[in-house]
Scaffold this motif. Sequence first.
Motif, PDB file in Angstrom:
ATOM      1  N   ILE A 104       0.856  -1.187   0.000  1.00 30.75           N
ATOM      2  CA  ILE A 104       0.000   0.000   0.000  1.00 30.75           C
ATOM      3  C   ILE A 104       0.891   1.235   0.000  1.00 30.75           C
ATOM      4  CG2 ILE A 104      -1.787   1.284   1.226  1.00 30.75           C
ATOM      5  CD1 ILE A 104      -2.775  -1.309   2.412  1.00 30.75           C
ATOM      6  N   VAL A 105       0.565   2.195  -0.854  1.00 27.32           N
ATOM      7  CA  VAL A 105       1.335   3.432  -0.933  1.00 27.32           C
ATOM      8  C   VAL A 105       0.408   4.629  -0.866  1.00 27.32           C
ATOM      9  CG1 VAL A 105       3.201   2.389  -2.278  1.00 27.32           C
ATOM     10  CG2 VAL A 105       1.275   3.448  -3.470  1.00 27.32           C
ATOM     11  N   TYR A 106       0.977   5.766  -0.438  1.00 29.09           N
ATOM     12  CA  TYR A 106       0.273   7.039  -0.437  1.00 29.09           C
ATOM     13  C   TYR A 106       0.888   7.919  -1.520  1.00 29.09           C
ATOM     14  CZ  TYR A 106      -0.766   5.450   4.344  1.00 29.09           C
ATOM     15  OH  TYR A 106      -1.139   4.720   5.434  1.00 29.09           O
ATOM     16  N   THR A 107       0.043   8.634  -2.250  1.00 25.23           N
ATOM     17  CA  THR A 107       0.567   9.521  -3.286  1.00 25.23           C
ATOM     18  C   THR A 107      -0.452  10.604  -3.619  1.00 25.23           C
ATOM     19  OG1 THR A 107       1.497   9.618  -5.522  1.00 25.23           O
ATOM     20  CG2 THR A 107      -0.311   8.088  -5.176  1.00 25.23           C
ATOM     21  N   ASN A 108       0.060  11.741  -4.093  1.00 22.91           N
ATOM     22  CA  ASN A 108      -0.805  12.801  -4.617  1.00 22.91           C
ATOM     23  C   ASN A 108      -0.644  12.953  -6.127  1.00 22.91           C
ATOM     24  OD1 ASN A 108       1.812  13.840  -4.458  1.00 22.91           O
ATOM     25  ND2 ASN A 108       1.115  15.933  -4.075  1.00 22.91           N
ATOM     26  N   LEU A 109      -0.047  11.937  -6.768  1.00 25.50           N
ATOM     27  CA  LEU A 109       0.092  11.967  -8.226  1.00 25.50           C
ATOM     28  C   LEU A 109      -1.267  11.834  -8.890  1.00 25.50           C
ATOM     29  CD1 LEU A 109       3.256   9.714  -8.602  1.00 25.50           C
ATOM     30  CD2 LEU A 109       3.069  12.088  -9.354  1.00 25.50           C
ATOM     31  N   PRO A 110      -1.505  12.546  -9.967  1.00 25.45           N
ATOM     32  CA  PRO A 110      -2.805  12.452 -10.654  1.00 25.45           C
ATOM     33  C   PRO A 110      -3.002  11.088 -11.305  1.00 25.45           C
ATOM     34  CG  PRO A 110      -1.280  13.870 -11.870  1.00 25.45           C
ATOM     35  CD  PRO A 110      -0.624  13.567 -10.573  1.00 25.45           C
ATOM     36  N   LYS A 111      -4.226  10.588 -11.262  1.00 29.38           N
ATOM     37  CA  LYS A 111      -4.525   9.269 -11.822  1.00 29.38           C
ATOM     38  C   LYS A 111      -4.289   9.222 -13.322  1.00 29.38           C
ATOM     39  CE  LYS A 111      -7.962   7.593  -8.491  1.00 29.38           C
ATOM     40  NZ  LYS A 111      -9.345   7.079  -8.325  1.00 29.38           N
ATOM     41  N   GLU A 112      -4.499  10.330 -13.995  1.00 35.05           N
ATOM     42  CA  GLU A 112      -4.333  10.330 -15.445  1.00 35.05           C
ATOM     43  C   GLU A 112      -2.874  10.166 -15.857  1.00 35.05           C
ATOM     44  OE1 GLU A 112      -5.018  14.676 -14.105  1.00 35.05           O
ATOM     45  OE2 GLU A 112      -5.813  12.671 -13.666  1.00 35.05           O
ATOM     46  N   ASP A 113      -1.950  10.447 -14.953  1.00 35.48           N
ATOM     47  CA  ASP A 113      -0.531  10.287 -15.258  1.00 35.48           C
ATOM     48  C   ASP A 113       0.016   8.938 -14.806  1.00 35.48           C
ATOM     49  OD1 ASP A 113      -0.503  12.742 -16.415  1.00 35.48           O
ATOM     50  OD2 ASP A 113       0.593  13.765 -14.812  1.00 35.48           O
ATOM     51  N   PHE A 114      -0.475   8.442 -13.666  1.00 35.90           N
ATOM     52  CA  PHE A 114       0.035   7.189 -13.120  1.00 35.90           C
ATOM     53  C   PHE A 114      -1.115   6.366 -12.546  1.00 35.90           C
ATOM     54  CE2 PHE A 114       3.653  10.089 -12.876  1.00 35.90           C
ATOM     55  CZ  PHE A 114       4.680   9.321 -13.400  1.00 35.90           C
ATOM     56  N   ASN A 115      -1.454   5.263 -13.222  1.00 38.84           N
ATOM     57  CA  ASN A 115      -2.413   4.347 -12.634  1.00 38.84           C
ATOM     58  C   ASN A 115      -1.706   3.469 -11.612  1.00 38.84           C
ATOM     59  OD1 ASN A 115      -1.135   2.157 -14.002  1.00 38.84           O
ATOM     60  ND2 ASN A 115      -2.359   2.574 -15.829  1.00 38.84           N
ATOM     61  N   PHE A 116      -2.453   2.562 -10.974  1.00 38.97           N
ATOM     62  CA  PHE A 116      -1.833   1.846  -9.852  1.00 38.97           C
ATOM     63  C   PHE A 116      -0.755   0.874 -10.319  1.00 38.97           C
ATOM     64  CE2 PHE A 116      -3.612  -2.414 -10.020  1.00 38.97           C
ATOM     65  CZ  PHE A 116      -4.767  -2.256 -10.765  1.00 38.97           C
ATOM     66  N   LYS A 117      -0.834   0.350 -11.541  1.00 37.48           N
ATOM     67  CA  LYS A 117       0.237  -0.512 -12.046  1.00 37.48           C
ATOM     68  C   LYS A 117       1.511   0.290 -12.299  1.00 37.48           C
ATOM     69  CE  LYS A 117      -1.736  -4.557 -12.186  1.00 37.48           C
ATOM     70  NZ  LYS A 117      -1.247  -5.664 -11.314  1.00 37.48           N
ATOM     71  N   GLU A 118       1.356   1.493 -12.816  1.00 36.60           N
ATOM     72  CA  GLU A 118       2.517   2.354 -13.041  1.00 36.60           C
ATOM     73  C   GLU A 118       3.121   2.818 -11.720  1.00 36.60           C
ATOM     74  OE1 GLU A 118       1.592   4.554 -17.260  1.00 36.60           O
ATOM     75  OE2 GLU A 118       0.346   5.095 -15.541  1.00 36.60           O
ATOM     76  N   LEU A 119       2.271   3.016 -10.707  1.00 35.71           N
ATOM     77  CA  LEU A 119       2.783   3.376  -9.394  1.00 35.71           C
ATOM     78  C   LEU A 119       3.631   2.253  -8.808  1.00 35.71           C
ATOM     79  CD1 LEU A 119      -0.254   5.153  -7.698  1.00 35.71           C
ATOM     80  CD2 LEU A 119       1.820   6.212  -8.589  1.00 35.71           C
TER      81      LEU A 119
END
Length: 436
Positions: free
Chosen positions: A297-312
Amino acid sequence: MILSPETVKETLLSKVNEMAASSWQYVNHPSDFTRNRKISFSDSILSTISMQKSQSKVELLKYFDFSTSAPTASALIQQRKKISSEAFSSLFYSFTNAFSLDATLKGYDLIAVDGSDIYIPRNPKDPETYRITDEYNKGFNMLHLNAAYNLLTRLYTDVIIQPINHINEYISICDMIDHYAATCPTRKPIFIADRGHVSFNVFAHAIENDAYFLIRARDPNARSILKNLTLPDSPEFDIIFERWLTRRNTKTIKAEPEVYKSIANRTFDYLEPKSKRLYYISFRIVSFILPDGSREIVYTNLPKEDFNFKELQELYNMRWGIETSFRDIKYAAGLLFFHSKKKELVLQEIYAKLIVYNFSELITGSIVVEKKDRKYDYKINFSVAIAICVEFLRRPPASPPMDVVTLIGRELVPIRPDRHNPRYLRARTATTFLYR
């Protein structure tokens, strides 16, 4: 940006010469280095930077090209005592910032933040770095290196060194976020860190500086953000966490845990102690399954349109680059082998090793490894590359030229991506002077 070894060396030497021209700013007393000595201000800096794992005498002979007029190790220590550790810190930043390497991922800078313990020569009289380990009073001295590391350029960009008895990784990462925003206001950094850096204060510092964070969550405990959260049943999810942070802990606050989050007396720089104000915070909580079947589990404020959960997931895995850099700087660059005992001089050597690491990485990063039809892809053997770069740095202008690119390009090791070894954590003390 393609850099030649000569360009990198010339840049470092020019930065040292600039400091030498105003050496009074970097010495402990105004009269230091005002008289001619065998070891000048520049030689004191450069010989310290080029020192590796051998005895100080041997390293000095190498630096002065085995001249019979080479100074003694004692003379070098006397000169180094005149220089403040801030001189090496200043050189680290001025040299590193002299290169604009625009390597990004989707327009973002990837900055990994982590810490590493550095065991230094034993000195029970230093209360900041000394810690007793057992009833026999056999203690050790240690410093903690907090570092920001660009995963794409493979350079250290920021460093905060703390004594063992005053370690605070939360403060260090907040300071590094603030420093990056002040020095690179037009950049879009992503600060990637492990669970030891989870804090609302860290998240807020990134948000307030228009930066981004990707930090691994702690296991649920009394102080965990995940405590009392109702998470989806699915092992993989991507949800939004939003709350009003408050210093108060009234019945109203307790009655609406989906709206408010009390931080009471916790460190939070954007709400004064006993303040009645609220602070709105929002970020993603993302869960994904690792190849071994475990959940992360990770916390992030990256926008979903730039990084989906697989890219995260792939992005967080890149954080391992700072771990391997710690290994290189300790073993290949020789951070475990100090040539002095006093803490101030040890600090000089820590910054010196960081400079050597960045110096070597700037040179090797421009060398392209030719791909051939063979079982594995190959990469440069960085341990050998550092030795070549150090020799290149300390060679006097009159010496025969070195073909650094060819020498480094010949030293390759295979990349085995499927090799996984368990990580054994074992304390490694500073190598003693008697041993060497």
